[in-house]
Enzyme design. Structure first.
Site, PDB file in Angstrom:
ATOM      1  N   HIS A  73      -8.793   1.831  -6.000  1.00  0.00           N
ATOM      2  CA  HIS A  73      -7.973   1.228  -4.950  1.00  0.00           C
ATOM      3  C   HIS A  73      -6.687   1.222  -4.591  1.00  0.00           C
ATOM      4  O   HIS A  73      -5.810   1.864  -5.917  1.00  0.00           O
ATOM      5  CB  HIS A  73      -7.975  -1.025  -5.467  1.00  0.00           C
ATOM      6  CG  HIS A  73      -9.533  -1.186  -5.075  1.00  0.00           C
ATOM      7  ND1 HIS A  73     -10.383  -1.215  -3.715  1.00  0.00           N
ATOM      8  CD2 HIS A  73     -10.696  -1.529  -5.826  1.00  0.00           C
ATOM      9  CE1 HIS A  73     -11.369  -1.693  -3.888  1.00  0.00           C
ATOM     10  NE2 HIS A  73     -11.747  -1.421  -5.131  1.00  0.00           N
TER      11      HIS A  73
ATOM     12  N   ARG B   4     -10.144 -10.744  -4.325  1.00  0.00           N
ATOM     13  CA  ARG B   4      -9.605  -9.071  -4.058  1.00  0.00           C
ATOM     14  C   ARG B   4     -10.142  -9.407  -5.576  1.00  0.00           C
ATOM     15  O   ARG B   4     -10.074  -8.361  -5.935  1.00  0.00           O
ATOM     16  CB  ARG B   4      -8.549  -9.682  -4.293  1.00  0.00           C
ATOM     17  CG  ARG B   4      -7.874  -8.904  -2.146  1.00  0.00           C
ATOM     18  CD  ARG B   4      -6.724  -8.415  -2.399  1.00  0.00           C
ATOM     19  NE  ARG B   4      -5.619  -9.244  -0.959  1.00  0.00           N
ATOM     20  CZ  ARG B   4      -6.430  -8.310   0.595  1.00  0.00           C
ATOM     21  NH1 ARG B   4      -7.418  -7.907  -0.092  1.00  0.00           N
ATOM     22  NH2 ARG B   4      -6.145  -9.404   1.572  1.00  0.00           N
TER      23      ARG B   4
ATOM     24  N   TYR C 218       0.986  -1.689  -0.342  1.00  0.00           N
ATOM     25  CA  TYR C 218      -0.247   0.123   0.124  1.00  0.00           C
ATOM     26  C   TYR C 218       0.688   1.120  -0.300  1.00  0.00           C
ATOM     27  O   TYR C 218       0.545   2.597  -0.108  1.00  0.00           O
ATOM     28  CB  TYR C 218      -1.195   0.009   1.017  1.00  0.00           C
ATOM     29  CG  TYR C 218      -1.524  -1.044   1.161  1.00  0.00           C
ATOM     30  CD1 TYR C 218      -3.080  -1.292   0.312  1.00  0.00           C
ATOM     31  CD2 TYR C 218      -2.026  -2.049   1.806  1.00  0.00           C
ATOM     32  CE1 TYR C 218      -3.442  -2.071  -0.105  1.00  0.00           C
ATOM     33  CE2 TYR C 218      -2.351  -3.394   2.348  1.00  0.00           C
ATOM     34  CZ  TYR C 218      -3.884  -3.361   1.036  1.00  0.00           C
ATOM     35  OH  TYR C 218      -4.305  -4.393   0.992  1.00  0.00           O
TER      36      TYR C 218
ATOM     37  N   ASP D 194     -26.100  -1.803  -2.712  1.00  0.00           N
ATOM     38  CA  ASP D 194     -27.505  -1.202  -2.428  1.00  0.00           C
ATOM     39  C   ASP D 194     -27.180   0.112  -2.501  1.00  0.00           C
ATOM     40  O   ASP D 194     -27.824   0.600  -2.662  1.00  0.00           O
ATOM     41  CB  ASP D 194     -28.404  -2.114  -1.483  1.00  0.00           C
ATOM     42  CG  ASP D 194     -28.572  -3.630  -1.914  1.00  0.00           C
ATOM     43  OD1 ASP D 194     -28.612  -3.953  -2.621  1.00  0.00           O
ATOM     44  OD2 ASP D 194     -28.615  -4.782  -1.035  1.00  0.00           O
TER      45      ASP D 194
ATOM     46  N   HIS E 269     -15.374  -6.803  -1.636  1.00  0.00           N
ATOM     47  CA  HIS E 269     -15.395  -8.309  -1.565  1.00  0.00           C
ATOM     48  C   HIS E 269     -16.295  -9.566  -1.749  1.00  0.00           C
ATOM     49  O   HIS E 269     -16.553  -9.850  -1.304  1.00  0.00           O
ATOM     50  CB  HIS E 269     -13.869  -9.077  -1.369  1.00  0.00           C
ATOM     51  CG  HIS E 269     -12.490  -8.192  -1.991  1.00  0.00           C
ATOM     52  ND1 HIS E 269     -12.218  -7.478  -3.244  1.00  0.00           N
ATOM     53  CD2 HIS E 269     -11.227  -7.600  -1.071  1.00  0.00           C
ATOM     54  CE1 HIS E 269     -10.947  -6.690  -3.139  1.00  0.00           C
ATOM     55  NE2 HIS E 269     -11.166  -6.719  -1.927  1.00  0.00           N
TER      56      HIS E 269
ATOM     57  N   ASN F 117     -13.075   3.593  -1.662  1.00  0.00           N
ATOM     58  CA  ASN F 117     -11.914   2.805  -1.572  1.00  0.00           C
ATOM     59  C   ASN F 117     -12.443   1.740  -0.207  1.00  0.00           C
ATOM     60  O   ASN F 117     -13.206   1.894   0.832  1.00  0.00           O
ATOM     61  CB  ASN F 117     -10.881   3.297  -1.156  1.00  0.00           C
ATOM     62  CG  ASN F 117     -10.174   1.653  -0.977  1.00  0.00           C
ATOM     63  OD1 ASN F 117     -10.542   0.639  -1.109  1.00  0.00           O
ATOM     64  ND2 ASN F 117      -8.631   2.109  -1.464  1.00  0.00           N
TER      65      ASN F 117
ATOM     66  N   SER G 173      -3.660  -0.762  -4.084  1.00  0.00           N
ATOM     67  CA  SER G 173      -3.325  -1.698  -4.897  1.00  0.00           C
ATOM     68  C   SER G 173      -4.062  -2.227  -6.118  1.00  0.00           C
ATOM     69  O   SER G 173      -5.068  -1.710  -6.666  1.00  0.00           O
ATOM     70  CB  SER G 173      -2.825  -3.100  -3.851  1.00  0.00           C
ATOM     71  OG  SER G 173      -4.158  -3.538  -4.046  1.00  0.00           O
TER      72      SER G 173
HETATM   73  C1  DQA Z   1      -7.604  -1.765  -1.237  1.00  0.00           C
HETATM   74  C2  DQA Z   1      -7.732  -3.595  -1.868  1.00  0.00           C
HETATM   75  C3  DQA Z   1      -8.889  -4.599  -0.873  1.00  0.00           C
HETATM   76  O1  DQA Z   1      -7.955  -5.901  -1.708  1.00  0.00           O
HETATM   77  C4  DQA Z   1      -8.095  -4.366   0.939  1.00  0.00           C
HETATM   78  O2  DQA Z   1      -9.087  -5.452   1.211  1.00  0.00           O
HETATM   79  C5  DQA Z   1      -8.149  -3.191   1.567  1.00  0.00           C
HETATM   80  C6  DQA Z   1      -7.492  -1.871   0.388  1.00  0.00           C
HETATM   81  C7  DQA Z   1      -7.207  -0.803  -1.510  1.00  0.00           C
HETATM   82  O3  DQA Z   1      -7.432   0.129  -1.309  1.00  0.00           O
HETATM   83  O4  DQA Z   1      -5.697  -1.598  -2.588  1.00  0.00           O
HETATM   84  O5  DQA Z   1      -8.231  -3.232   2.492  1.00  0.00           O
HETATM   85  O6  DQA Z   1      -8.933  -1.291  -1.444  1.00  0.00           O
END
Ligand code: DQA
Length: 149
Positions: free
Chosen positions: A101, A112, A24, A88, A81, A75, A103
């Site tokens: 996201h 993911r 991250y 909704d 997931h 985010n 990542s």
């Molecule tokens: C995330 C990616 C998700 O899979 C993960 O659970 C996160 C961060 C991202 O910003 O890359 O907590 O949303």
């Protein structure tokens, strides 16, 4: 004055900077907030930048956004997931939504690679770190403009 863009962040994003920096990065959530805010200002928008570890809180904020926001950047972190409830809420909000996201979720664990909330998003940006939030502001400013044209 334009309504603000709500920027909603889900669980564990409060730990940014310390949490798995290899995945991250080292920027904190406050760093992300500042970058998002200054990009929004360039487009004449204020932001409401929030983080919660609780799914229901995020649902409440999306419901609030329906009346109070021009658009939503979300985010949803781990809830991306798992959460039909967030999908909704986003669909009910009937606002432009960009899912972000930090990542690249498609280079990570198979679980993911599915997002419930993408069905409620105009677009998805992933893998670009904090820059993704800035790009989401850019995109939303344009979408809102074209809707009001
Ligand atoms: C995330 C990616 C998700 O899979 C993960 O659970 C996160 C961060 C991202 O910003 O890359 O907590 O949303």
């Amino acid at each position: 004055m334009a309504k603000p863009i709500f920027v909603l962040n889900g669980p564990n994003l409060n730990l940014l900077g310390k949490r798995q920096p290899d995945v991250y990065g080292t920027a904190t959530l406050e760093d992300v907030r500042k970058r998002t805010e200054s990009r929004a200002q360039q487009h004449g928008y204020r932001i409401e930048f929030r983080q919660s570890n609780h799914e229901g809180q995020l649902v409440d904020w999306i419901q609030e956004a329906k009346e109070a926001a021009s658009a939503i950047i979300i985010n949803a972190a781990g809830y991306t997931h798992t959460s039909v409830a967030l999908l909704d809420a986003l669909q009910a909000a009937e606002l432009p939504v960009i899912e972000v996201h930090l990542s690249n979720i498609f280079r990570r664990d198979p679980f993911r690679q599915h997002s419930y909330i993408s069905l409620g998003a105009h677009g998805v940006i992933c893998g670009l770190g904090a820059k993704g939030y800035e790009l989401a502001v850019e995109a939303l400013a344009e979408i809102v403009k074209s809707q009001n044209a």
